[in-house]
Design a protein around this motif. Structure first.
Motif, PDB file in Angstrom:
ATOM      1  N   TYR A 134       0.884  -1.152  -0.068  1.00  0.00           N
ATOM      2  CA  TYR A 134       0.077   0.053  -0.039  1.00  0.00           C
ATOM      3  C   TYR A 134       0.931   1.188  -0.018  1.00  0.00           C
ATOM      4  N   LEU A 135       1.996   1.172   0.387  1.00  0.00           N
ATOM      5  CA  LEU A 135       2.850   2.432   0.736  1.00  0.00           C
ATOM      6  C   LEU A 135       3.814   2.383  -0.706  1.00  0.00           C
ATOM      7  N   LEU A 136       3.660   1.646  -1.633  1.00  0.00           N
ATOM      8  CA  LEU A 136       4.383   1.644  -2.969  1.00  0.00           C
ATOM      9  C   LEU A 136       3.439   1.929  -4.181  1.00  0.00           C
ATOM     10  N   LYS A 137       2.118   2.030  -3.746  1.00  0.00           N
ATOM     11  CA  LYS A 137       1.063   2.441  -5.012  1.00  0.00           C
ATOM     12  C   LYS A 137       1.541   4.184  -5.168  1.00  0.00           C
ATOM     13  N   LYS A 138       1.426   4.511  -6.522  1.00  0.00           N
ATOM     14  CA  LYS A 138       1.742   5.649  -6.802  1.00  0.00           C
ATOM     15  C   LYS A 138       0.352   6.282  -6.605  1.00  0.00           C
ATOM     16  N   MET A 139       0.655   7.786  -6.594  1.00  0.00           N
ATOM     17  CA  MET A 139      -0.528   8.547  -6.469  1.00  0.00           C
ATOM     18  C   MET A 139      -1.079   9.332  -7.559  1.00  0.00           C
ATOM     19  N   ASN A 140      -1.247   8.330  -8.533  1.00  0.00           N
ATOM     20  CA  ASN A 140      -1.942   8.722  -9.845  1.00  0.00           C
ATOM     21  C   ASN A 140      -2.885   7.784 -10.435  1.00  0.00           C
ATOM     22  N   LEU A 193      -2.134  12.294   2.788  1.00  0.00           N
ATOM     23  CA  LEU A 193      -0.946  11.546   2.723  1.00  0.00           C
ATOM     24  C   LEU A 193      -0.760  10.858   4.079  1.00  0.00           C
ATOM     25  N   PHE A 194      -0.678  11.805   5.064  1.00  0.00           N
ATOM     26  CA  PHE A 194      -0.653  11.270   6.482  1.00  0.00           C
ATOM     27  C   PHE A 194      -1.339  10.202   6.858  1.00  0.00           C
ATOM     28  N   ALA A 195      -2.871  10.498   6.736  1.00  0.00           N
ATOM     29  CA  ALA A 195      -3.865   9.367   7.037  1.00  0.00           C
ATOM     30  C   ALA A 195      -3.612   8.060   6.222  1.00  0.00           C
ATOM     31  N   LYS A 196      -3.269   8.206   5.135  1.00  0.00           N
ATOM     32  CA  LYS A 196      -3.000   7.069   4.409  1.00  0.00           C
ATOM     33  C   LYS A 196      -1.824   6.219   4.940  1.00  0.00           C
ATOM     34  N   VAL A 197      -0.787   6.750   5.209  1.00  0.00           N
ATOM     35  CA  VAL A 197       0.356   6.054   5.765  1.00  0.00           C
ATOM     36  C   VAL A 197      -0.073   5.774   7.172  1.00  0.00           C
ATOM     37  N   ALA A 198      -0.556   6.394   8.179  1.00  0.00           N
ATOM     38  CA  ALA A 198      -0.871   6.022   9.344  1.00  0.00           C
ATOM     39  C   ALA A 198      -2.203   5.325   9.703  1.00  0.00           C
ATOM     40  N   ARG A 199      -2.844   4.688   8.514  1.00  0.00           N
ATOM     41  CA  ARG A 199      -3.766   3.950   8.391  1.00  0.00           C
ATOM     42  C   ARG A 199      -5.238   4.275   9.322  1.00  0.00           C
ATOM     43  N   GLU A 246       6.932   7.920  -1.083  1.00  0.00           N
ATOM     44  CA  GLU A 246       7.668   8.873  -1.326  1.00  0.00           C
ATOM     45  C   GLU A 246       7.199  10.373  -1.177  1.00  0.00           C
ATOM     46  N   ALA A 247       5.803  10.318  -1.503  1.00  0.00           N
ATOM     47  CA  ALA A 247       5.014  11.571  -1.548  1.00  0.00           C
ATOM     48  C   ALA A 247       4.936  11.938  -0.104  1.00  0.00           C
ATOM     49  N   PHE A 248       4.698  11.138   0.880  1.00  0.00           N
ATOM     50  CA  PHE A 248       4.392  11.418   2.212  1.00  0.00           C
ATOM     51  C   PHE A 248       5.908  12.211   2.666  1.00  0.00           C
ATOM     52  N   GLU A 249       6.999  11.579   2.481  1.00  0.00           N
ATOM     53  CA  GLU A 249       8.476  12.165   2.774  1.00  0.00           C
ATOM     54  C   GLU A 249       8.527  13.369   2.003  1.00  0.00           C
ATOM     55  N   GLU A 250       8.119  13.521   0.798  1.00  0.00           N
ATOM     56  CA  GLU A 250       8.414  14.822   0.128  1.00  0.00           C
ATOM     57  C   GLU A 250       7.812  15.867   0.757  1.00  0.00           C
ATOM     58  N   THR A 265      -3.781  12.701  -6.972  1.00  0.00           N
ATOM     59  CA  THR A 265      -3.714  13.946  -6.599  1.00  0.00           C
ATOM     60  C   THR A 265      -3.260  14.826  -7.628  1.00  0.00           C
ATOM     61  N   TYR A 266      -3.869  16.217  -7.553  1.00  0.00           N
ATOM     62  CA  TYR A 266      -3.607  17.002  -8.657  1.00  0.00           C
ATOM     63  C   TYR A 266      -2.333  17.533  -8.700  1.00  0.00           C
ATOM     64  N   HIS A 267      -1.674  17.663  -7.246  1.00  0.00           N
ATOM     65  CA  HIS A 267      -0.396  18.307  -6.905  1.00  0.00           C
ATOM     66  C   HIS A 267       0.634  17.587  -7.624  1.00  0.00           C
ATOM     67  N   SER A 268       1.440  18.450  -8.574  1.00  0.00           N
ATOM     68  CA  SER A 268       2.475  17.818  -9.448  1.00  0.00           C
ATOM     69  C   SER A 268       3.505  17.406  -8.601  1.00  0.00           C
ATOM     70  N   THR A 269       3.930  17.959  -7.453  1.00  0.00           N
ATOM     71  CA  THR A 269       4.906  17.161  -6.815  1.00  0.00           C
ATOM     72  C   THR A 269       4.973  16.036  -6.439  1.00  0.00           C
ATOM     73  N   TYR A 270       3.308  15.507  -6.196  1.00  0.00           N
ATOM     74  CA  TYR A 270       3.335  14.134  -5.368  1.00  0.00           C
ATOM     75  C   TYR A 270       2.597  13.066  -6.367  1.00  0.00           C
ATOM     76  N   SER A 271       2.094  13.651  -7.429  1.00  0.00           N
ATOM     77  CA  SER A 271       1.434  12.787  -8.434  1.00  0.00           C
ATOM     78  C   SER A 271       1.804  11.695  -8.928  1.00  0.00           C
ATOM     79  N   ASP A 272       3.067  11.587  -9.281  1.00  0.00           N
ATOM     80  CA  ASP A 272       3.875  10.475  -9.952  1.00  0.00           C
ATOM     81  C   ASP A 272       4.836   9.899  -8.778  1.00  0.00           C
ATOM     82  N   ARG A 273       4.597   9.995  -7.435  1.00  0.00           N
ATOM     83  CA  ARG A 273       5.256   9.427  -6.585  1.00  0.00           C
ATOM     84  C   ARG A 273       4.378   8.337  -5.828  1.00  0.00           C
ATOM     85  N   SER A 274       5.352   7.473  -5.333  1.00  0.00           N
ATOM     86  CA  SER A 274       4.616   6.403  -4.614  1.00  0.00           C
ATOM     87  C   SER A 274       3.794   6.950  -3.133  1.00  0.00           C
ATOM     88  N   LEU A 275       3.156   6.525  -2.501  1.00  0.00           N
ATOM     89  CA  LEU A 275       2.618   7.037  -1.391  1.00  0.00           C
ATOM     90  C   LEU A 275       3.837   7.287  -0.224  1.00  0.00           C
TER      91      LEU A 275
END
Length: 239
Positions: free
Chosen positions: A23-29, A132-138, A68-72, A56-66
């Motif tokens: 679930y943490l490796l799924k991309k946000m697109n 992103l936080f809610a997803k990582v924290a389940r 990666e986006a969380f840490e970014e 997500t429509y946010h260009s910084t996070y849209s092509d990252r895994s969950l």
């Protein structure tokens, strides 16, 4: 995002950063392609499972895994707060925006999460970091304002018929019934170009489309005639 707070946060959640679970490796697109014009739009307030929010429509996070986006998104402060008081987030994220104001004192905008929904998939418009936080924290539920896009056969048929005429229909302005006609070449060149014509509602659009088609045909005829004239002019004066 290598901090002690994040490392402790991962440890508490039993997350192995070097070997993250699926679930943490799924991309946000994960968001299907569709034409918003072909849908009715309904705005609702509801609780959503964060694991269904995979885009997500946010260009910084849209092509990252969950992860990666969380840490970014640099959330060490939120990680520390979760470690100190995890029940706050369970309460905060399922509360309404008005209730969130009472919890943290921030304004309505900072406490609103806005999503789009299409065929039971969700994308983030506002509130990227919290989702992103809610997803990582389940965290099980997030309260959000959601625009639900529902396929509409009549609007879809109208879109297809207009496209066959060489016209692209898109929503226009804040009125859900208003729309605009665009020329495909202009849209391809500039997605934010001015429309060829706008409409306040859809009721009389078919007759208007036929008028537009006649106008476009006339423009093309005039351009063709002008082109022939220029060719003759060039032959006479520049041979």
């Amino acid at each position: 995002m290598e901090t002690n707070d994040v490392a402790e946060f991962y440890q508490k959640l039993e997350i192995d950063r070097n070997n993250p679970t699926d679930y943490l490796l799924k991309k946000m697109n994960d968001w299907p392609e569709f034409k918003p014009f072909c849908c009715t739009k309904t705005e609702v307030e509801k609780l959503v499972n964060p694991q269904q929010i995979n885009s997500t429509y946010h260009s910084t996070y849209s092509d990252r895994s969950l992860i990666e986006a969380f840490e970014e998104s640099r959330q060490s402060g939120r990680c520390r707060q979760f470690l100190d008081n995890p029940s706050y987030f369970l309460k905060y994220l399922k509360s309404t925006p008005e209730e969130r104001i009472d919890l943290n004192g921030s304004g309505l905008g900072a406490n609103t999460i806005i999503l789009s929904e299409y065929k039971e998939k969700f994308s983030i418009l506002e509130g990227n970091h919290r989702v992103l936080f809610a997803k990582v924290a389940r965290i099980p539920l997030v309260y959000a304002t959601v625009t639900v896009y529902t396929p509409d056969p009549k609007r879809t048929d109208l879109f297809r018929r207009a496209k066959a005429m060489g016209i692209i229909l898109k929503d226009y302005g804040g009125n859900p019934n208003s729309c605009a006609a665009y020329l495909p070449d202009e849209l391809d060149y500039n997605p934010h170009c001015e429309p060829f014509r706008t409409f306040e509602d859809l009721q009389n659009i078919e007759a208007s489309l036929l008028e537009i088609q006649k106008e476009l045909s006339q423009i093309q005829t005039n351009e063709s005639q002008e082109s022939k004239f220029r060719q003759m002019f060039n032959k006479i004066f520049f041979r």
